[in-house]
Design an enzyme around this catalytic site. Structure first.
Site, short mmCIF file in Angstrom:
data_model
loop_
_atom_site.label_atom_id
_atom_site.label_comp_id
_atom_site.label_asym_id
_atom_site.label_seq_id
_atom_site.Cartn_x
_atom_site.Cartn_y
_atom_site.Cartn_z
N HIS A 150 -1.51 -21.06 -0.50
CA HIS A 150 -0.30 -20.28 -0.19
C HIS A 150 0.48 -19.93 -1.46
O HIS A 150 1.04 -18.86 -1.58
CB HIS A 150 0.61 -21.07 0.76
CG HIS A 150 0.14 -21.01 2.19
ND1 HIS A 150 -1.02 -21.61 2.61
CD2 HIS A 150 0.68 -20.43 3.29
CE1 HIS A 150 -1.18 -21.41 3.91
NE2 HIS A 150 -0.16 -20.68 4.35
N ARG B 29 8.22 4.16 -4.77
CA ARG B 29 8.28 3.17 -3.68
C ARG B 29 7.26 2.06 -3.88
O ARG B 29 7.54 0.90 -3.61
CB ARG B 29 8.05 3.87 -2.34
CG ARG B 29 8.26 2.91 -1.16
CD ARG B 29 8.23 3.61 0.16
NE ARG B 29 6.95 4.20 0.44
CZ ARG B 29 6.72 5.10 1.42
NH1 ARG B 29 7.71 5.49 2.20
NH2 ARG B 29 5.53 5.60 1.62
N GLU C 60 12.83 2.66 13.73
CA GLU C 60 11.91 3.72 13.33
C GLU C 60 10.73 3.69 14.29
O GLU C 60 10.83 3.06 15.35
CB GLU C 60 11.46 3.53 11.87
CG GLU C 60 10.79 2.20 11.60
CD GLU C 60 10.38 1.99 10.15
OE1 GLU C 60 10.11 2.97 9.44
OE2 GLU C 60 10.32 0.82 9.74
N TYR D 73 0.83 -1.21 0.00
CA TYR D 73 0.00 0.00 0.00
C TYR D 73 0.86 1.25 0.00
O TYR D 73 2.08 1.19 0.19
CB TYR D 73 -0.95 -0.01 1.21
CG TYR D 73 -0.29 0.34 2.53
CD1 TYR D 73 0.51 -0.58 3.21
CD2 TYR D 73 -0.45 1.60 3.10
CE1 TYR D 73 1.11 -0.26 4.41
CE2 TYR D 73 0.14 1.93 4.32
CZ TYR D 73 0.92 1.00 4.97
OH TYR D 73 1.52 1.32 6.15
N ARG E 216 -8.25 -20.00 -1.73
CA ARG E 216 -7.11 -19.87 -0.84
C ARG E 216 -6.04 -20.92 -1.11
O ARG E 216 -6.32 -22.12 -1.12
CB ARG E 216 -7.56 -19.96 0.62
CG ARG E 216 -6.46 -19.65 1.61
CD ARG E 216 -6.98 -19.64 3.04
NE ARG E 216 -5.91 -19.29 3.97
CZ ARG E 216 -5.03 -20.16 4.44
NH1 ARG E 216 -5.09 -21.43 4.09
NH2 ARG E 216 -4.07 -19.78 5.27
N LYS F 18 6.43 -1.82 1.77
CA LYS F 18 5.26 -1.24 2.46
C LYS F 18 4.13 -2.27 2.36
O LYS F 18 3.19 -2.15 1.57
CB LYS F 18 4.88 0.12 1.86
CG LYS F 18 4.14 0.99 2.87
CD LYS F 18 4.22 2.45 2.52
CE LYS F 18 3.33 3.32 3.37
NZ LYS F 18 3.50 3.23 4.82
N LEU G 16 11.27 1.36 6.77
CA LEU G 16 10.61 1.85 5.57
C LEU G 16 11.36 3.10 5.10
O LEU G 16 11.68 3.97 5.91
CB LEU G 16 9.14 2.20 5.85
CG LEU G 16 8.41 2.58 4.58
CD1 LEU G 16 8.05 1.35 3.77
CD2 LEU G 16 7.18 3.40 4.86
N1 PDD Z 1 3.14 5.33 7.30
N2 PDD Z 1 7.82 4.01 8.68
C1 PDD Z 1 6.68 3.30 8.70
C2 PDD Z 1 6.66 1.98 9.37
C3 PDD Z 1 5.51 3.83 8.10
O1 PDD Z 1 4.36 3.12 8.11
C4 PDD Z 1 5.56 5.13 7.50
C5 PDD Z 1 4.37 5.75 6.85
C6 PDD Z 1 6.79 5.83 7.51
C7 PDD Z 1 6.94 7.19 6.88
O2 PDD Z 1 6.86 7.10 5.48
P1 PDD Z 1 6.43 8.35 4.60
O3 PDD Z 1 7.33 9.47 4.97
O4 PDD Z 1 6.64 7.89 3.20
O5 PDD Z 1 4.98 8.64 4.90
C8 PDD Z 1 7.89 5.23 8.11
C9 PDD Z 1 1.92 5.77 6.65
C10 PDD Z 1 1.67 7.22 6.79
C11 PDD Z 1 0.76 4.89 7.12
O6 PDD Z 1 0.96 3.69 7.22
O7 PDD Z 1 -0.36 5.39 7.33
#
Ligand code: PDD
Length: 289
Positions: free
Chosen positions: A105, A54, A181, A35, A103, A149, A205
């Protein structure tokens, strides 16, 4: 506003009530998908190219074929703003799963990805931007490919929920004391005029706002050092802040109940906030210098 999501796999705008997926959907059953969350300010995307790039990197990493090119996706996302007559602050949530199939895997053959994107309103967190937020620390129990992501967010939502239950905004994640993070944002420490943050390895991320902050730091002549800091380092930090598409550049003023430095947003965080506002063309009177 936000009434007409776009089904990207068919390049079609539909009414949100008509968007239905079967229960045998790989995103639902396996979290087999990816996503993006993209910020919109006054009807314009911020850092759109970075998010599109990304998304394609995440897709490649999970062997998911997206049914469009980067240019086609960009056009469709711009169409989404127009179709919904979006002129306010908001965000797009875009999700791509491997598709719908009985379903199994193993990836079923000849499956078309289910991809949709929709807009919702999202105000800027002005109060938090001005006063800063509290955080907790939590063990980072996620997998080894956090640069994807992925839809699999259980460890992230559990950490964020724990933060909420302790009346905090975010959870700072660490592996054996080394900070990676936050549950849904990147995190930075300021010491003696230098910014420290975890390098862009597979363990975090690669945030789009992180990229922007690196660019701002260069412009402002603030050394940006990609070196992980520790929980111990936080105790003597001058400043701490986090970034994300929805949180912007947000000062952290308390960690596990202890104030960061004097417990107020620091000068480097404020300079980066101003740089962010300028870059996104959203200057306000609210974030004071
Ligand atoms: N989250 N690290 C993680 C684990 C994240 O889920 C996000 C963003 C970031 C920051 O990424 P960016 O600067 O590209 O928004 C770092 C989004 C906002 C979410 O899951 O809603």
């Amino acid at each position: 506003m936000g009434v007409y999501p776009v089904v990207l796999s068919q390049a079609k705008f539909v009414h949100r009530d008509s968007l239905k997926y079967p229960f045998e959907e790989r995103g639902l059953q396996f979290g087999d998908g990816i996503y993006e969350v993209i910020r919109i300010y006054r009807g314009n995307y911020y850092l759109l190219t970075e998010h599109v790039e990304r998304l394609f990197r995440s897709a490649k990493a999970i062997k998911l074929e997206l049914p469009y090119t980067k240019t086609e996706l960009t056009e469709l996302l711009n169409g989404l703003i127009k179709r919904n007559q979006m002129t306010e602050d908001g965000k797009v949530y875009l999700q791509a799963t491997r598709g719908s199939a009985p379903r199994d895997h193993v990836f079923p053959e000849n499956l078309t990805a289910n991809v949709y994107a929709y807009i919702s309103k999202q105000a800027r967190p002005l109060n938090q931007l001005e006063h800063g937020v509290c955080t907790i620390t939590e063990r980072d129990i996620r997998w080894e490919k956090c640069y994807i992501k992925s839809l699999n967010l259980l460890p992230n939502i559990l950490a964020k929920q724990t933060a909420k239950e302790k009346e905090c905004y975010e959870a700072i994640l660490h592996k054996d004391g080394l900070v990676t993070e936050c549950s849904s944002s990147n995190v930075y420490l300021v010491k003696d005029g230098h910014i420290y943050t975890h390098p862009v390895t597979e363990n975090i991320l690669h945030g789009c706002v992180r990229m922007a902050v690196e660019r701002f730091s260069e412009k402002l002549n603030i050394p940006f050092i990609e070196e992980a800091f520790t929980l111990e380092d936080i105790k003597s930090a001058d400043e701490l802040f986090l970034t994300s598409s929805t949180s912007e550049v947000l000062p952290i003023v308390k960690v596990d109940g202890a104030p960061v430095a004097d417990g107020k947003p620091g000068p480097i965080s404020k300079k980066l906030q101003a740089a962010y506002e300028q870059d996104a063309s959203i200057q306000t009177e609210t974030v004071k210098q």
